[in-house]
Design a protein around this motif. Structure first.
Motif, mmCIF file in Angstrom:
data_model
loop_
_atom_site.group_PDB
_atom_site.id
_atom_site.type_symbol
_atom_site.label_atom_id
_atom_site.label_comp_id
_atom_site.label_asym_id
_atom_site.label_seq_id
_atom_site.Cartn_x
_atom_site.Cartn_y
_atom_site.Cartn_z
ATOM 1 N N ALA A 158 22.630 53.019 -84.858
ATOM 2 C CA ALA A 158 24.049 52.667 -84.737
ATOM 3 C C ALA A 158 24.239 51.635 -83.637
ATOM 4 C CB ALA A 158 24.882 53.915 -84.424
ATOM 5 N N VAL A 159 25.084 50.637 -83.915
ATOM 6 C CA VAL A 159 25.352 49.579 -82.951
ATOM 7 C C VAL A 159 26.861 49.350 -82.864
ATOM 8 C CG1 VAL A 159 25.006 47.776 -84.724
ATOM 9 C CG2 VAL A 159 24.824 47.197 -82.290
ATOM 10 N N LEU A 160 27.340 49.168 -81.660
ATOM 11 C CA LEU A 160 28.741 48.821 -81.403
ATOM 12 C C LEU A 160 28.820 47.341 -81.088
ATOM 13 C CD1 LEU A 160 31.755 49.285 -80.722
ATOM 14 C CD2 LEU A 160 31.009 49.991 -78.418
ATOM 15 N N ILE A 161 29.710 46.636 -81.752
ATOM 16 C CA ILE A 161 29.913 45.207 -81.519
ATOM 17 C C ILE A 161 31.342 45.020 -81.009
ATOM 18 C CG2 ILE A 161 29.958 42.914 -82.573
ATOM 19 C CD1 ILE A 161 27.905 44.133 -84.638
ATOM 20 N N GLN A 162 31.442 44.620 -79.759
ATOM 21 C CA GLN A 162 32.746 44.475 -79.121
ATOM 22 C C GLN A 162 33.368 43.116 -79.468
ATOM 23 O OE1 GLN A 162 34.199 46.931 -77.704
ATOM 24 N NE2 GLN A 162 32.946 47.991 -76.181
ATOM 25 N N GLY A 163 34.699 43.113 -79.604
ATOM 26 C CA GLY A 163 35.434 41.860 -79.759
ATOM 27 C C GLY A 163 35.285 41.193 -81.105
ATOM 28 N N ALA A 164 35.456 41.952 -82.193
ATOM 29 C CA ALA A 164 35.353 41.372 -83.530
ATOM 30 C C ALA A 164 36.304 40.187 -83.656
ATOM 31 C CB ALA A 164 35.677 42.424 -84.592
ATOM 32 N N GLY A 165 35.806 39.113 -84.221
ATOM 33 C CA GLY A 165 36.602 37.901 -84.388
ATOM 34 C C GLY A 165 35.926 36.702 -83.775
#
Length: 322
Positions: A158-165
């Motif tokens: 599992a990976v969290l990606i901050q600041g989609a966009g």
């Protein structure tokens, strides 16, 4: 030749220093070559240059742009690698203390032609369009290195990606899903959260929200605003990979106790190597994954694209075409 360049530095109103006009053809030192630019993509780096970050007054006028795809001197379709290392440097060029990016010491890609060291030209896979290939050398390469070189992830993690966009974040979402990771994304903007799910995130959350599980790694480019949330969202022994700090580099809490007690890793990451760019292009060709393009506009209208980047009104990459 036609070019889009910085003629002045203005930290408060960066577009005041932008000129769309003519510049001399590039000089081509020994060991260098020229690429006829067919497409180039905009990065935050271009706005920072106009603000005077990484670009000195004495270097003006300077053609902007790091990313490009086009034709080499023999007519082959190629991608330009933007990291210019010292000729004597061997090994990972991102570790060369004397490295620079195109548009810092050397004229960039927002022009009819760009000159680069011959080693900085990578073949473009036939399945990628010029516009798609032009998205790769900065944001997509940065995301690729963060995920596959620095984060120590395996399929199913599992990976969290901050600041989609943002360009790196959207690239990371698409690449992570294609690689078989469980992908969480965050954004303050509801529309961008919905778009993140459309391009591959399993779930998207408001910034700072509690996740349904602890993640194995975090892809962090936002900085101060999301730092604590990133650390608190990781499992013990997890890895936070940071390649930017658009909200500032001074978080309210460094979370040092949590980092050492839970044996977490914080790994810096910058751009990527020529070999990683080649592997990224092949990964896209093999998987059928494609860069997310927000819009394509004529290079003559570069100011419009740069203004949208300044306003934060972008999801994916803005590509300038010729």
């Amino acid at each position: 030749m036609f070019a889009v360049y910085a003629d002045a530095i203005n930290p408060d109103d960066p577009l005041k220093g932008l000129v769309v006009g003519e510049r001399p053809d590039p000089e081509v030192p020994d060991g260098w070559t020229t690429v006829t630019v067919k497409a180039a993509s905009i990065n935050h780096h271009d706005v920072w240059s106009l603000r005077g970050v990484g670009l000195r007054e004495e270097s003006l006028p300077m053609i902007l742009g790091c990313d490009a795809a086009g034709l080499d001197e023999d007519g082959n379709e190629v991608i330009v690698h933007a990291v210019i290392s010292d000729p004597s440097w061997s090994g990972d060029e991102t570790l060369d203390p004397r490295r620079s990016l195109l548009s810092e010491r050397y004229p960039g890609t927002f022009a009819e032609k760009v000159a680069v060291p011959r080693r900085n030209v990578v073949p473009k896979p036939a399945g990628l369009s010029m516009s798609e290939a032009a998205c790769l050398p900065t944001a997509w390469l940065t995301a690729y290195r963060m995920l596959f070189t620095q984060a120590d992830l395996n399929p199913g993690d599992a990976v969290l990606i901050q600041g989609a966009g943002g360009g790196v974040a959207t690239a990371a979402i698409v690449l992570a899903r294609a690689a078989g990771f469980r992908v969480f994304a965050t954004s303050r903007d509801e529309a961008k959260r919905a778009q993140a799910v459309e391009i591959g995130a399993h779930e998207a959350f408001e910034s700072g929200a509690r996740l349904p599980q602890k993640v194995d790694a975090v892809i962090e480019t936002v900085g101060a605003a999301t730092w604590s949330h990133s650390i608190k969202s990781m499992r013990p022994g997890g890895t936070l990979v940071i390649a930017g700090a658009t909200s500032g580099d001074a978080p309210k809490a460094a979370e040092l106790t949590r980092i050492f007690f839970q044996q977490m890793r914080v790994h810096g990451s910058t751009m990527g190597t020529r070999e990683e760019l080649r592997r990224l292009a092949e990964f896209l060709a093999v998987t059928g994954t494609r860069p997310l393009i927000d819009s394509e506009i004529a290079m003559e209208d570069a100011a419009q694209g740069l203004q949208r980047v300044i306003d934060g009104d972008v999801f994916g990459k803005i590509v300038l075409t010729r």
